[in-house]
Design an enzyme around this catalytic site. Sequence first.
Site, short mmCIF file in Angstrom:
data_model
loop_
_atom_site.label_atom_id
_atom_site.label_comp_id
_atom_site.label_asym_id
_atom_site.label_seq_id
_atom_site.Cartn_x
_atom_site.Cartn_y
_atom_site.Cartn_z
N GLU A 17 38.16 -1.47 47.10
CA GLU A 17 36.83 -1.96 46.76
C GLU A 17 35.90 -1.90 47.97
OE1 GLU A 17 36.17 -4.93 43.83
OE2 GLU A 17 35.20 -6.24 45.29
N ARG A 107 29.74 -11.27 34.47
CA ARG A 107 28.63 -12.21 34.26
C ARG A 107 27.85 -12.41 35.55
NH1 ARG A 107 29.55 -18.47 33.82
NH2 ARG A 107 29.69 -18.03 36.07
#
Length: 291
Positions: A17, A107
Site C-alpha cells: 500500500e 466510507r
Amino acid sequence: MKLSDFLNQNKLMLSFEVFPPKTDSSFQSVKNATEEIAKLTPSFMSVTYGAGGGTSRYTLEIAKNITESYGVPTLAHLTCVSSTKETVRRKIQEMKAAGIENVMALRGDLTPELMGSDRGTWAYRYASDLIRDIKESGADFCIGGACYPEVHPESENQGEDIKHLKEKVDAGCSFLTTQMFFDNNLLYNFLYKIREAGITVPVIPGVMPITNANQVERAIKLSGSFMPQRFKSLVDKFGHSPDAMKQAGIAYATDQIIDLFANGITNVHVYSMNKPDVAAKIQANLSDILG
Ligand code: FAD
C-alpha cells in the site's frame, strides 16, 4: 487486471500500500517512492484516498502511473462519507477514464464536523451505499471493502460488525482487506466467524511493519489494535535505536506473514507507507517462500 482474476489462486503473493502526496511539492518524491515499490513487482499496489494526510486528487495519477509504467495492477481507494452523489459520480467517471479496474470502496472516518451534523442529510452513510452506487453507475470495477478483525471502533460488538460486513459484501464486494493487526490469532478467529456468517469472498490480511517507536502510538490510535507483549517488549528494548527498531519491526512483520502463509493465506497486503526499503527488505526475507 482485476484482482478477482488472481486472488483465488494458490500462489503466495505480497501486495503493497502507498499513499498520495500530502502537498504538491512532495508529488515527485512520492511518485519516485511508489515507482521503487512497483519495481518489486508485487501482486498489486493499493493507493489510498486522503488517508494518512495524503491528498485524494493524486490517487488516480499515482495508480495510473504504476500500472502503465510498471504493469503492476492497482487498487484505487475511494471514500464517500463527506461527498455528494455528484462528486462520487464524477470520481467514478474519472476512474474509468484513467483505466482503473479495481476500487476499494470505503466510507471514510467521521470528522468532528460530520459527527455534529444531521445524518439524515448525508448522501452516504456507509460504504455499502457507495458500493451500490458504483454498481448502479454501470462501471465494471472489481470492488473491495475494508474489514476489522478487532471490530470497527463504532460497532457495538463483533456480531453487529459482521452482520453489516455481510450486507457490504452482498452489495457487491469481490474481496475484503483487513485493518492492521499484530496478533495473527485475532485474524484466524475473525476468519472463522465471518465464514460462519456466510462471507465467502477472499480476505487479504493487512500487515503493518512498525519501523520506529513513534509509529506505535499512531498505529494504535488509528486502528485500536491490540499489541501483544512480544511486540511491546521489542519496542521497549529497541525503540530508542532507529536502526535496531527498523530491523526488529521488519522481522516481526516478516514473522507474521510467514505464519499467515503457513496457515493458508495466499496474499498478504503490506502497509508499506511509501517506504521502498521496508517493502524490499520484507520481500527479500521471503524470497524463497514466495518462489
Ligand atoms: P463501513 O463499512 O461503512 O463501516 C463503518 C461502521 O458502520 C462499522 O462500524 C459498521 O459495522 C457500521 N455499519 C455499516 N453498515 C451499517 C448499517 N447498515 N447500519 C448500522 N451500522 C452499519 N480511510 C480513508 O480516508 N482513506 C483510505 O484510503 C482508507 N483506506 C482504508 C483501507 C483499509 C483496508 C481499511 C481497513 C481502512 C481504510 N480507511 C481509509 C479507514 C476507513 O475509512 C475507516 O475505518 C472508516 O471509519 C470506516 O470505513 P468502512 O468503509 O469500513 O465503513
